[in-house]
Design a protein around this motif. Sequence first.
Motif, PDB file in Angstrom:
ATOM      1  N   ALA A  35     -30.367 -32.004  27.847  1.00  0.00           N
ATOM      2  CA  ALA A  35     -29.194 -31.504  28.582  1.00  0.00           C
ATOM      3  C   ALA A  35     -27.981 -32.408  28.339  1.00  0.00           C
ATOM      4  O   ALA A  35     -26.848 -31.930  28.192  1.00  0.00           O
ATOM      5  CB  ALA A  35     -29.514 -31.427  30.074  1.00  0.00           C
ATOM      6  N   LYS A  42     -26.610 -31.768  24.893  1.00  0.00           N
ATOM      7  CA  LYS A  42     -25.899 -30.483  24.890  1.00  0.00           C
ATOM      8  C   LYS A  42     -24.501 -30.676  25.489  1.00  0.00           C
ATOM      9  O   LYS A  42     -23.515 -30.133  24.970  1.00  0.00           O
ATOM     10  CB  LYS A  42     -26.715 -29.466  25.708  1.00  0.00           C
ATOM     11  CG  LYS A  42     -26.202 -28.056  25.683  1.00  0.00           C
ATOM     12  CD  LYS A  42     -26.915 -27.279  24.593  1.00  0.00           C
ATOM     13  CE  LYS A  42     -26.339 -25.952  24.255  1.00  0.00           C
ATOM     14  NZ  LYS A  42     -25.211 -25.473  23.928  1.00  0.00           N
ATOM     15  N   ALA A  43     -24.435 -31.462  26.553  1.00  0.00           N
ATOM     16  CA  ALA A  43     -23.136 -31.719  27.194  1.00  0.00           C
ATOM     17  C   ALA A  43     -22.202 -32.477  26.243  1.00  0.00           C
ATOM     18  O   ALA A  43     -21.006 -32.197  26.169  1.00  0.00           O
ATOM     19  CB  ALA A  43     -23.342 -32.510  28.489  1.00  0.00           C
ATOM     20  N   SER A  79     -27.441 -28.240  35.661  1.00  0.00           N
ATOM     21  CA  SER A  79     -28.344 -27.091  35.804  1.00  0.00           C
ATOM     22  C   SER A  79     -29.357 -27.043  34.656  1.00  0.00           C
ATOM     23  O   SER A  79     -30.513 -26.713  34.879  1.00  0.00           O
ATOM     24  CB  SER A  79     -27.544 -25.789  35.976  1.00  0.00           C
ATOM     25  OG  SER A  79     -27.289 -25.209  34.736  1.00  0.00           O
ATOM     26  N   ASP A  80     -28.942 -27.414  33.440  1.00  0.00           N
ATOM     27  CA  ASP A  80     -29.895 -27.463  32.317  1.00  0.00           C
ATOM     28  C   ASP A  80     -31.041 -28.431  32.609  1.00  0.00           C
ATOM     29  O   ASP A  80     -32.178 -28.221  32.185  1.00  0.00           O
ATOM     30  CB  ASP A  80     -29.196 -27.929  31.029  1.00  0.00           C
ATOM     31  CG  ASP A  80     -28.343 -26.815  30.401  1.00  0.00           C
ATOM     32  OD1 ASP A  80     -28.445 -25.678  30.890  1.00  0.00           O
ATOM     33  OD2 ASP A  80     -27.595 -27.119  29.446  1.00  0.00           O
ATOM     34  N   LEU A 127     -17.133 -27.519  33.899  1.00  0.00           N
ATOM     35  CA  LEU A 127     -18.250 -26.624  33.570  1.00  0.00           C
ATOM     36  C   LEU A 127     -19.313 -27.341  32.735  1.00  0.00           C
ATOM     37  O   LEU A 127     -20.510 -27.125  32.917  1.00  0.00           O
ATOM     38  CB  LEU A 127     -17.741 -25.395  32.806  1.00  0.00           C
ATOM     39  CG  LEU A 127     -16.965 -24.367  33.640  1.00  0.00           C
ATOM     40  CD1 LEU A 127     -16.508 -23.207  32.766  1.00  0.00           C
ATOM     41  CD2 LEU A 127     -17.840 -23.853  34.794  1.00  0.00           C
ATOM     42  N   THR A 128     -18.851 -28.192  31.841  1.00  0.00           N
ATOM     43  CA  THR A 128     -19.784 -28.959  31.007  1.00  0.00           C
ATOM     44  C   THR A 128     -20.724 -29.773  31.891  1.00  0.00           C
ATOM     45  O   THR A 128     -21.942 -29.802  31.673  1.00  0.00           O
ATOM     46  CB  THR A 128     -18.997 -29.921  30.071  1.00  0.00           C
ATOM     47  OG1 THR A 128     -18.207 -29.135  29.200  1.00  0.00           O
ATOM     48  CG2 THR A 128     -19.933 -30.805  29.263  1.00  0.00           C
ATOM     49  N   ILE A 141     -21.412 -29.317  35.150  1.00  0.00           N
ATOM     50  CA  ILE A 141     -22.285 -28.476  35.996  1.00  0.00           C
ATOM     51  C   ILE A 141     -23.431 -27.899  35.153  1.00  0.00           C
ATOM     52  O   ILE A 141     -24.585 -27.867  35.578  1.00  0.00           O
ATOM     53  CB  ILE A 141     -21.455 -27.364  36.676  1.00  0.00           C
ATOM     54  CG1 ILE A 141     -20.541 -28.072  37.691  1.00  0.00           C
ATOM     55  CG2 ILE A 141     -22.366 -26.329  37.344  1.00  0.00           C
ATOM     56  CD1 ILE A 141     -19.751 -27.194  38.576  1.00  0.00           C
ATOM     57  N   LYS A 142     -23.083 -27.509  33.939  1.00  0.00           N
ATOM     58  CA  LYS A 142     -24.127 -26.986  33.043  1.00  0.00           C
ATOM     59  C   LYS A 142     -25.175 -28.067  32.744  1.00  0.00           C
ATOM     60  O   LYS A 142     -26.378 -27.800  32.726  1.00  0.00           O
ATOM     61  CB  LYS A 142     -23.477 -26.480  31.744  1.00  0.00           C
ATOM     62  CG  LYS A 142     -24.472 -25.874  30.790  1.00  0.00           C
ATOM     63  CD  LYS A 142     -23.837 -24.799  29.944  1.00  0.00           C
ATOM     64  CE  LYS A 142     -24.791 -24.156  28.945  1.00  0.00           C
ATOM     65  NZ  LYS A 142     -26.193 -24.371  29.110  1.00  0.00           N
ATOM     66  N   ASN A 187     -20.967 -29.876  23.888  1.00  0.00           N
ATOM     67  CA  ASN A 187     -19.986 -28.991  24.517  1.00  0.00           C
ATOM     68  C   ASN A 187     -18.644 -29.685  24.691  1.00  0.00           C
ATOM     69  O   ASN A 187     -17.589 -29.092  24.486  1.00  0.00           O
ATOM     70  CB  ASN A 187     -20.490 -28.515  25.885  1.00  0.00           C
ATOM     71  CG  ASN A 187     -21.581 -27.465  25.729  1.00  0.00           C
ATOM     72  OD1 ASN A 187     -21.663 -26.800  24.700  1.00  0.00           O
ATOM     73  ND2 ASN A 187     -22.432 -27.341  26.740  1.00  0.00           N
TER      74      ASN A 187
END
Length: 339
Positions: A311, A314-315, A334-335, A327-328, A330-331, A318
């Motif tokens: 995660a 991924k951030a 959540s990921d 959003l990055t 929060i994602k 992003n």
Amino acid sequence: MGSIVGNERLTQKLCLDILAGRLAHAFIIEGKRGTGKHTLALNTAAALACSAKDATDSDVPCGTCPECKKIFEGKSPDIITVGCEGKTTLGVDAVRFLKEDVHTAPNDLDFKLYIIEDADKMTVQAQNALLLTLEEPPSFVRFILLCENADLLLETIRSRAPVLRTEPISNADVDEYICKNDRRAAQMKLSSTQEYNELLMAAKNGIGTALELLDPKTFAPIREMRRLAEDVVDNATDGSGARRIFPLLSRFSQKRDVLAKQLACLSEAVNDLILIKKSDNAPLCFFADRDRAIELCDRCSMSFLYELGKAVLKAIDNNARNANVRLTLIKLMSDASLI
Ligand SMILES: [Zn+2]
């Protein structure tokens, strides 16, 4: 060359080459920031100039003869450093100066040495301009190119200048060197051991970086970033969920470049826990306190750590793609199933 920490093998090779008169007239020193590239270049210059060179029983460079002193104090007009000076690239202008300057005789040494810093930031034009000088320099001219990644240099340059790589230095080496050479280090080690150990970890085995971090103004933001990473990992692994994770989000920067560093730091912290899960003795690159890392690691499963690590990567991705910062984050949470 007794004054160099780390790089022993390389230092010995250069010294032998100098004494045997077979040092390449141009070579490249490749290594990460703070791994002693500049020190190595200066030591090479001093070894070439040292008046103790012909005495078989003395260390070269001796560091005490007038030639050595002048070079180490940065006062020799024959050692010329060329660099980016804050710019992102090293342009053709700097190389043009050099192309003309090589034709004037040395002042007081029997050679002139050009140290090109950030050589991998030379534009292609600049590299092509330099190439002509590298091919046929006056006999008294020498070059050392310093860079982090020699692959960014043209093949034609690399074929004319062998690449030497600086060796990784251990934390213990950095510790010993900075305590010997900077009073602030010895004081910090005594009065605030934990902070000092963090400094050593943050320096990533770089003596130059460690010395920079001794300035509290430089170290404070790094420390804050490390604290944030540890707090995120702490809260993520204790299973307390969104209630405690959300307030942490506001400590991340809205600035993309700062956020990139914060996320990279978090990624290192998570990687350490993954390594610890495999072996308690794994070499760590974030945690200064191994027991603390083991404690955090024992709270969660390997699959959780893998998910968290993925995660974070991924951030990072992003963020590099200009996604919305909020959003990055929060994602990311959540990921990793944290919210
Ligand atoms: Zn000397």
